[in-house]
Scaffold this active site. Structure first.
Site, PDB file in Angstrom:
ATOM      1  N   GLU A  12     -34.221  57.634 -10.273  1.00 11.83           N
ATOM      2  CA  GLU A  12     -34.043  56.238  -9.831  1.00 11.83           C
ATOM      3  C   GLU A  12     -33.229  55.494 -10.883  1.00 11.83           C
ATOM      4  O   GLU A  12     -33.748  54.656 -11.612  1.00 11.83           O
ATOM      5  CB  GLU A  12     -35.417  55.564  -9.637  1.00 11.83           C
ATOM      6  CG  GLU A  12     -36.319  56.310  -8.661  1.00 11.83           C
ATOM      7  CD  GLU A  12     -37.679  55.640  -8.429  1.00 11.83           C
ATOM      8  OE1 GLU A  12     -37.859  54.473  -8.823  1.00 11.83           O
ATOM      9  OE2 GLU A  12     -38.560  56.296  -7.844  1.00 11.83           O
TER      10      GLU A  12
ATOM     11  N   GLU B 248     -46.055  57.974 -10.184  1.00  9.80           N
ATOM     12  CA  GLU B 248     -46.586  56.985 -11.137  1.00  9.80           C
ATOM     13  C   GLU B 248     -48.093  57.096 -11.369  1.00  9.80           C
ATOM     14  O   GLU B 248     -48.820  56.108 -11.288  1.00  9.80           O
ATOM     15  CB  GLU B 248     -46.200  55.574 -10.672  1.00  9.80           C
ATOM     16  CG  GLU B 248     -44.683  55.411 -10.568  1.00  9.80           C
ATOM     17  CD  GLU B 248     -44.241  54.098  -9.927  1.00  9.80           C
ATOM     18  OE1 GLU B 248     -45.078  53.236  -9.674  1.00  9.80           O
ATOM     19  OE2 GLU B 248     -43.029  53.951  -9.681  1.00  9.80           O
TER      20      GLU B 248
HETATM   21  O1  9MR Z   1     -36.697  49.786  -4.636  1.00 14.38           O
HETATM   22  C1  9MR Z   1     -37.935  49.666  -3.956  1.00 14.38           C
HETATM   23  C2  9MR Z   1     -38.134  48.259  -3.456  1.00 14.38           C
HETATM   24  O2  9MR Z   1     -37.176  47.968  -2.469  1.00 14.38           O
HETATM   25  C3  9MR Z   1     -39.531  48.112  -2.887  1.00 14.38           C
HETATM   26  O3  9MR Z   1     -39.766  46.766  -2.557  1.00 14.38           O
HETATM   27  C4  9MR Z   1     -40.564  48.583  -3.893  1.00 14.38           C
HETATM   28  C5  9MR Z   1     -41.951  48.600  -3.302  1.00 14.38           C
HETATM   29  O4  9MR Z   1     -42.087  49.565  -2.300  1.00 14.38           O
HETATM   30  O5  9MR Z   1     -40.279  49.894  -4.308  1.00 14.38           O
HETATM   31  C6  9MR Z   1     -39.044  50.047  -4.919  1.00 14.38           C
HETATM   32  O6  9MR Z   1     -38.863  51.384  -5.327  1.00 14.38           O
HETATM   33  C7  9MR Z   1     -39.759  51.845  -6.330  1.00 14.38           C
HETATM   34  C8  9MR Z   1     -39.999  53.300  -6.090  1.00 14.38           C
HETATM   35  O7  9MR Z   1     -40.503  53.489  -4.805  1.00 14.38           O
HETATM   36  C9  9MR Z   1     -40.936  53.876  -7.135  1.00 14.38           C
HETATM   37  N1  9MR Z   1     -40.477  53.598  -8.457  1.00 14.38           N
HETATM   38  C10 9MR Z   1     -40.159  52.220  -8.764  1.00 14.38           C
HETATM   39  C11 9MR Z   1     -39.159  51.706  -7.736  1.00 14.38           C
HETATM   40  C12 9MR Z   1     -38.744  50.305  -8.070  1.00 14.38           C
HETATM   41  O8  9MR Z   1     -39.846  49.473  -7.953  1.00 14.38           O
END
Ligand code: 9MR
Length: 394
Positions: free
Chosen positions: A281, A175
């Site tokens: 994702e 990101e």
């Molecule tokens: O799904 C993840 C969630 O459980 C966490 O709280 C969050 C923060 O670490 O991250 C989510 O996963 C993210 C991923 O790491 C990067 N892309 C966006 C995803 C959804 O927020």
């Protein structure tokens, strides 16, 4: 004569079995026999797609502790790749300077390895979930470029080094782009400069020359962001930096994106740079997005619950389920058509009950974004996706 009604009933039942068989046969017939996967539960989603791409799942500690047998068999049966949803983020791996904590990541890796999954490490350099100390120097002021680079290098070397040869691919940088395609104004960039991305890939290449290195981001279907990603990766490739591919996060909804052809356009644009594309994702929210917020995956959005925007807490109405299925079928149509460019499609969560979408952009809603329901049972959609693949890849 007395027997007749019974025979008649059996005959009728026989006929209806035959009808079901014919319908399903026709359904699967597009790919020719065998129709067995549609008749029994003995099919594997990942195996059905093995001729197209890997099928992955994001796992958390509650899964990789191995205590839930239902989850264990679901993962084993239907997936052939895994991503660490949370346990490999910086704040978990290195909460304090030079103090690495591999407990959760080791479990994730050995669980995945035991199940023969292709493993993705997620993620090495991100502006989120990175402790403040990383960006602060010994004098309490912002760290110098040199210090931050050396911290980045140590982190990448240590984390990747531990799983060298075991973890197949890495989301090296996550990101880094804004919605307009320019580089995000993160602490990484402010302190190191625009070349922080190139540096991360260089450190990753040195740590494990055989690992597949990805740049990962959300909303890459948007033209502006797609162009930004193309500019970014092209410049890395021109500098001789090794990048295997682009991870397109796919946090979608029933009408987001509006037009799935935008996704196809991005897959083609990235693939024409010679890159692999991973759908990293995937989830499809059935809930409406609060007005005024930017859809995507910015975890900075954290609204409190509005019951009005949580209409399906008691179940999903049939008409919404239909739209949900249609959306997944549209998406998979794009993925299947572009299968040569796609290395992997990973669902962001094992089943609806574990999806982050229940808590984003609003906490405490009931969403249904995945292909397994809250009991871990495959939704009927799963077989329709297989059918679609067989029809298109005959
Ligand atoms: O799904 C993840 C969630 O459980 C966490 O709280 C969050 C923060 O670490 O991250 C989510 O996963 C993210 C991923 O790491 C990067 N892309 C966006 C995803 C959804 O927020």
């Amino acid at each position: 004569m007395l027997e007749f009604p019974v025979v008649d009933r059996r005959f009728k039942r026989g006929l209806s079995y035959l009808a079901v068989f014919m319908v399903l046969g026709g359904f699967a017939g597009a790919s020719g026999p065998p129709v067995s996967p549609y008749m029994a539960n003995e099919y594997s989603f990942a195996k059905e797609f093995a001729d197209s791409f890997l099928v992955g799942v994001a796992l958390n500690e509650e899964h990789t502790n191995g205590q839930d047998n239902r989850i264990n068999s679901l993962v084993e049966k239907h997936f052939n790749a895994s991503t660490a949803e949370n346990v490999m983020k910086w704040e978990v791996m290195q909460p304090a300077e030079a103090r690495f904590d591999f407990r959760a990541s080791d479990k994730f890796v050995s669980y995945s390895k035991n199940k023969g999954l292709s493993i993705t490490g997620h993620t090495l350099v991100w502006h989120q979930q990175t402790p403040d100390w990383v960006f602060v120097g010994p004098d309490g002021k912002p760290a110098s470029r040199q210090l931050l680079l050396s911290r980045m290098e140590l982190h990448i070397k240590t984390v990747m080094g531990r799983y060298k040869g075991i973890i197949n691919s890495w989301d090296v940088v996550n990101e880094a782009l804004d919605e307009d395609g320019a580089l995000r104004d993160s602490k990484w960039r402010r302190i190191i400069g625009d070349d922080y991305i190139a540096k991360a890939f260089e450190f990753a290449t040195a740590a494990d020359p055989d690992a597949e290195l990805y740049y990962n981001d959300y909303n890459l279907f948007k033209r502006t962001k797609r162009n930004g990603a193309v500019r970014l990766i092209r410049s890395l490739l021109e500098e001789g930096i090794r990048v295997k591919g682009i991870g397109m996060q796919a946090h979608y909804a029933l009408d987001y994106p509006n037009d799935v052809n935008e996704i196809a356009a991005s897959i083609k644009a990235f693939s024409s740079l010679g890159l692999a594309v991973a759908i990293t994702e995937l989830d499809v929210s059935v809930l409406s997005f609060p007005e005024g917020e930017e859809a995507g995956a910015d975890i900075g959005i954290n609204l409190s619950l509005s019951e009005k925007l949580n209409p399906y807490s008691r179940g999903l109405p049939a008409n919404v389920r239909k739209r949900f299925e249609k959306r997944y079928l549209e998406l998979f149509e794009v993925f299947i058509e572009n299968h040569e460019a796609i290395s992997r499609v990973t669902f962001w969560g094992v089943h609806d009950g574990y999806s982050w979408r229940n808590n984003w952009p609003m906490r405490g809603r009931t969403d249904y974004p995945l292909v397994f329901d809250r009991k871990g049972k495959p939704k009927p959609l799963l077989k329709k996706l297989i059918w679609l693949k067989n029809k298109k890849r005959r």
